[in-house]
Scaffold this motif. Structure first.
Motif, short mmCIF file in Angstrom:
data_model
loop_
_atom_site.label_atom_id
_atom_site.label_comp_id
_atom_site.label_asym_id
_atom_site.label_seq_id
_atom_site.Cartn_x
_atom_site.Cartn_y
_atom_site.Cartn_z
N LEU A 37 -79.62 56.69 65.56
CA LEU A 37 -78.56 57.41 66.72
C LEU A 37 -78.94 58.96 66.46
O LEU A 37 -78.30 59.82 67.30
N LEU A 38 -79.20 59.76 65.63
CA LEU A 38 -78.60 61.00 65.45
C LEU A 38 -79.46 61.53 65.27
O LEU A 38 -80.07 63.15 66.32
N VAL A 39 -81.36 61.64 64.86
CA VAL A 39 -82.34 61.94 65.40
C VAL A 39 -82.62 62.69 66.61
O VAL A 39 -83.52 63.69 66.73
N PRO A 40 -83.11 61.14 67.79
CA PRO A 40 -83.27 62.14 68.69
C PRO A 40 -82.53 63.02 69.01
O PRO A 40 -83.07 63.98 69.76
N VAL A 41 -81.65 63.37 68.56
CA VAL A 41 -80.43 64.34 68.96
C VAL A 41 -80.72 65.30 68.65
O VAL A 41 -80.20 66.35 69.03
#
Length: 398
Positions: A95-99
């Motif tokens: 969930l965090l990596v793409p952001v």
């Protein structure tokens, strides 16, 4: 502890409060790659580069789910994904990596530069300053913007500092109060984002789905806490150390002014030499032998990233600030599945801080001794970075 040893004991608080940490780690390393740490209830510390990488990859025997810090922060919930083990860890991390991928961080460069200039404007006309004013201002301002709560940066700084101070001091009541204050703040900002179509990070977290179902309020809060804590003090320390080391090496500073393309090298070398997070914690899930040392199920193990980054077996002249290292595979952001997801943002903030300081106050130099010490036992950073320079003009008038 389970095994007596004649090796010296790691005092991580003292190491992180003193200059000469490379020598302190070297003396420990003479007795093997794993040594004892007796503060905070006792633990084992891995202090050599290769051993730390092996231990970080051994997520089956050394878990994060029982606490990723030494001492444990003691939050009412596990920070996600930092204290989540496989197989669930990957679901939350994704969930965090793409952001936080490099191309997304690039979109925030103008914001980071503006906030850095605002911080510099506070003292640019004076000709002297504590560069911690930049380091303490920029990361919380940026992470508050990314989360979608731009006005809450100062609040997040205070709440995180209170939690770290209480954990290190060992005051149960202060720790309980700090935990409650942080929870109440994050609980409210997550609640405000739930059910909205906000496209900021907090909106994404609050309305995420895991395995096809809503993430749930408490897990969203736990993820938001991770971003609030991780997005601040470690980058504060990274910025302050980079500015300090360049000021302390005037010949390096001149090279960076003449060759700004070398600034990323200076950032990487600063991360290696003055690693902001010196150690992270794991817990043995079974009785194991770690680099020849017997560890009992339930015992804590510290992965001393800072020690690994000054290991002469990996880095030549590790105590030197050398921006010409042909290879710099430091582990300042950790190693393995728990490697810091925000590393690209941290690098950008450190690089831009250096760029703006060198552009706006190129003759800056240290005006006093740099004292070390942070609010968390595992962290390393400066109390202050006093400098003098030729006064300049403000970038903004308001």
């Amino acid at each position: 502890m389970t095994e007596a040893t004649k090796s010296p004991v790691l005092d991580i608080v003292k190491v992180n409060s003193d200059h000469g940490h490379a020598q302190a780690y070297a003396e420990l390393r003479e007795h093997g790659p794993v040594v004892r740490g007796e503060a905070f209830g006792g633990y084992w510390a891995v202090v050599s580069y290769d051993a730390i990488r092996r231990a970080a990859n051994d997520v089956g025997n050394l878990c994060s789910g029982q606490g990723s810090t030494i001492p444990a922060l003691g939050t009412a919930f596990r920070p996600i994904p930092v204290e989540v083990d496989p197989p669930d860890h990957r679901k939350y991390r994704q969930l965090l990596v793409p952001v936080l991928r490099p191309e997304k961080v690039a979109e925030w460069e103008d914001l980071i530069r503006r906030e850095t200039d605002i911080a510099i404007d506070r003292f640019i006309e004076a000709g002297s300053a504590d560069l911690m004013e930049i380091a303490r201002y920029v990361p919380p301002a940026v992470i508050a913007f990314i989360l979608g709560v731009s006005d809450e940066g100062p609040t997040m700084v205070k709440l995180t500092a209170d939690l770290n101070n209480a954990a290190t001091a060992g005051d149960p009541e202060a720790k309980k109060a700090a935990n409650m204050a942080l929870f109440q703040f994050v609980d409210q900002i997550v609640t405000d984002a739930e059910g909205t179509d906000r496209d900021d990070m907090l909106g994404m977290i609050a309305n995420a789905q895991i395995d096809g179902a809503p993430i749930g309020h408490m897990k969203a809060v736990a993820m938001a806490v991770t971003v609030v804590i991780a997005g601040q003090e470690t980058t504060v320390n990274g910025i302050s150390s980079a500015l300090w080391l360049v000021a302390a090496h005037q010949e390096v500073k001149q090279r960076l002014i003449e060759n700004p393309e070398l600034i990323p090298n200076a950032v990487e070398e600063s991360l290696r030499l003055e690693t902001p997070v010196q150690m992270m914690g794991r817990t043995a899930t079974t009785d194991i032998e770690l680099e020849g040392v017997r560890i009992t199920e339930g015992e804590r193990v510290g992965l001393a990233w800072g020690a690994a980054n000054v290991d002469p077996a990996k880095f030549e002249d590790p105590e030197k600030f050398n921006i010409d290292r042909p290879n710099n595979p430091h582990v300042a952001f950790g190693h393995g599945i728990h490697r810091c997801a925000g590393e690209h943002l941290a690098r950008a903030e450190m690089r831009i801080a250096l760029e703006q300081v060198l552009a706006r106050m190129p003759d800056y130099r240290l005006a006093g001794e740099v004292e070390l010490g942070t609010s968390g036992a595992m962290n390393r950073g400066a109390h202050s970075v006093p400098v003098t320079f030729t006064p300049g003009a403000r970038a903004y008038q308001n």
